[in-house]
Every structure is written in C-alpha cells, then in structure tokens.
Design a protein around this motif. Structure first.
Motif, PDB file in Angstrom:
ATOM      1  N   CYS A 260     -13.861 -44.843  56.703  1.00 21.10           N
ATOM      2  CA  CYS A 260     -13.564 -43.873  55.645  1.00 21.10           C
ATOM      3  C   CYS A 260     -14.353 -42.574  55.799  1.00 21.10           C
ATOM      4  O   CYS A 260     -13.942 -41.537  55.290  1.00 21.10           O
TER       5      CYS A 260
ATOM      6  N   CYS B 107     -14.969 -45.252  48.988  1.00 21.43           N
ATOM      7  CA  CYS B 107     -15.531 -46.049  50.087  1.00 21.43           C
ATOM      8  C   CYS B 107     -16.333 -45.162  51.042  1.00 21.43           C
ATOM      9  O   CYS B 107     -15.918 -44.054  51.382  1.00 21.43           O
TER      10      CYS B 107
ATOM     11  N   CYS C  87     -17.518 -46.530  54.081  1.00 22.18           N
ATOM     12  CA  CYS C  87     -17.605 -47.280  55.338  1.00 22.18           C
ATOM     13  C   CYS C  87     -17.430 -46.325  56.527  1.00 22.18           C
ATOM     14  O   CYS C  87     -17.051 -45.166  56.361  1.00 22.18           O
TER      15      CYS C  87
ATOM     16  N   HIS D 129      -8.607 -49.442  55.993  1.00 23.08           N
ATOM     17  CA  HIS D 129      -9.893 -49.066  56.603  1.00 23.08           C
ATOM     18  C   HIS D 129     -10.545 -50.271  57.276  1.00 23.08           C
ATOM     19  O   HIS D 129     -11.393 -50.107  58.156  1.00 23.08           O
TER      20      HIS D 129
HETATM   21 ZN   LIG Z   1     -13.690 -47.671  53.815  1.00 20.27          ZN
END
Ligand SMILES: [Zn+2]
Ligand SMILES: [Zn+2]
Length: 254
Positions: free
Chosen positions: A24, A19, A21, A227
């Motif tokens: 993260c 991930c 994002c 997350h």
């Molecule tokens: Zn993430």
C-alpha cells in the motif's frame, strides 16, 4: 484484439484505505490497483467494456480517448463491478448504452438506479438499456460473438465472458465441469488471483495457477489482486513464463 486492463485490483482497491503495508505504500505504480475492469477492442474496432466499477471515471480519464463503447458486459452485481454505471453518461452521447448481465445483475441495476428507468426520466440521466444473458447462450454485439460462461463466486453463480481468443473471468472461486468446454483453445486467459492465503469466494494465487495450467492458454493474466498478493515486482518474477500479473493501464494484444 486489444485488451486494456483498466483496473487490476480487488474490491477495496490498492492501496487500501488506512493500510501502511509495503504494498500500500509502494512507489511502484504497478502496486496501485483500481477496481477490476477491462476494455476489449476487436480488430474491427468494436469496443466492449467488461465491468464498470467505482473507478470507471478515473479509468476513462487516464486510459481512454473517448470513442463509442458498443456494449458493457457485467460479470455480477457487486459494487466493485457495477459502481460506475452512472458515469457511463458521457458515452451515452453516442447513443443508448447496452448493458449485458445475468438476470440477477440486470434486475439489481434496475432496482438501484430507478431514476434511469422511469417513464419521464430527468434530463441528463445515463440512457442505458439492460439485456439479460445466460451461460452457454452466445449473443452478438455489432457482429462480435460473446459467450457467457458460468463462474462460481463462492456459492454465487456469476458470469465470465469468452470473446474469440479471449476468456475473462473474475471473482472466480470454482468453475463447474460444464464450463471447461467453453475454454477450449483460449489464447488469452484473464482470471482473478486475490492473494497468497485462501479465501472463501475468490481464488488465491495457487488456485489461479492451477486453473491457468488446466486451461493451458498461450498467455494467462491475473487480475483482482489485493494488497496481500505482495509487491508486483517480486510476485511477477516468481510466476511461470506465460503467466503474468496485470497492472492498471496494461495493454494486451491477442
Ligand atoms: Zn496494505
Ligand atoms: Zn470483485
């Protein structure tokens, strides 16, 4: 009583593999969450570990000074809560390690780790002993009273634990009516809050805030975040004054 949050994350941990994002990839260490677990230490020095997930080894290396653990309280059999049981081995140097959990959890451990329970075990295996416990039936570990609480993880009944002023409940989606009496006068409530969106078997942030308000503990701490909860710094600011997001290594005194 001193509680160390060893892990504040959901089953995948944060960052989640693959991930990218903003959570993260955050550089705030509080956005990095190992699998949920806590070490409880009473004023008399009795140390109880709650859950022993796959990050246990790393958690002990980072946050522990290697003193005896007097018992391990397991909430349920899912991997993110029991995946580190074999890594209890170094602590077995102090004596056999007692693990407590409900019938399902205890039999799952016995089935998954048959090499620990053979009559002539391989030398060097973790010396663990299992004891099944039931909700509403308090038991004692070195004079510390532990009360198992029935928690619903979706449709799966699992355990939370009340130890004096502390209640620790993870992977909770709902709490049966019969259990609220076990939360009277809780000073420190530690409970899961997965993310903003709803989930079938975990409370989201709204659910967790409602539960926190109903329990009315002096301080409430959220665990088992994914997350998708958002950035620690941002979410923390938006919470009521007595409600906190935890982070790995956080120490709570109560
Ligand atoms: Zn993430
Ligand atoms: Zn979990």
């Amino acid at each position: 009583m001193k509680i160390t949050i060893l892990g504040s994350g959901t089953s995948t941990g944060v960052p989640q593999i693959g991930c990218k994002c903003e959570v993260c990839t955050s550089t705030d260490p509080r956005d990095c969450r190992m699998r949920a677990s806590a070490m409880v230490e009473t004023d008399e020095g009795v140390r109880l570990l709650i859950d022993c997930g796959p990050d246990f080894r790393e958690q002990m290396l980072r946050f522990d000074d290697f003193r005896p653990i007097d018992g391990v309280l397991l909430t349920h059999e899912h991997y993110d809560h029991v995946g580190g049981v074999d890594d209890l081995r170094p602590y077995c140097a102090y004596g056999d390690m007692m693990l407590y959990g409900d019938e399902l959890t205890v039999s799952a451990i016995r089935m998954r780790m048959p090499y620990c329970f053979r009559e002539n075990p391989y030398p060097g295996i973790p010396r663990i002993a299992l004891e099944a416990v039931s909700p509403h039936r308090a038991f004692e570990i070195k004079g510390v009273r532990v009360m198992p609480i029935q928690v619903m993880h979706g449709r799966l009944p699992i355990l939370g634990y009340r130890i004096g002023p502390l209640a620790y409940m993870t992977d909770l989606k709902s709490l049966p009516d019969s259990e609220w009496c076990l939360l009277e006068e809780v000073e420190c409530l530690i409970v899961n809050a997965l993310r903003m969106q709803a989930h079938d078997s975990h409370q989201n942030l709204d659910d967790a805030l409602k539960l926190a308000a109903r329990v009315g503990a002096k301080e409430t701490y959220f665990i088992h975040m994914s997350h998708q909860i958002g950035l620690h710094a941002e979410v923390s600011c938006a919470l009521p004054p007595h409600v906190h997001l935890t982070y790995d290594g956080m120490v709570i005194m109560c």
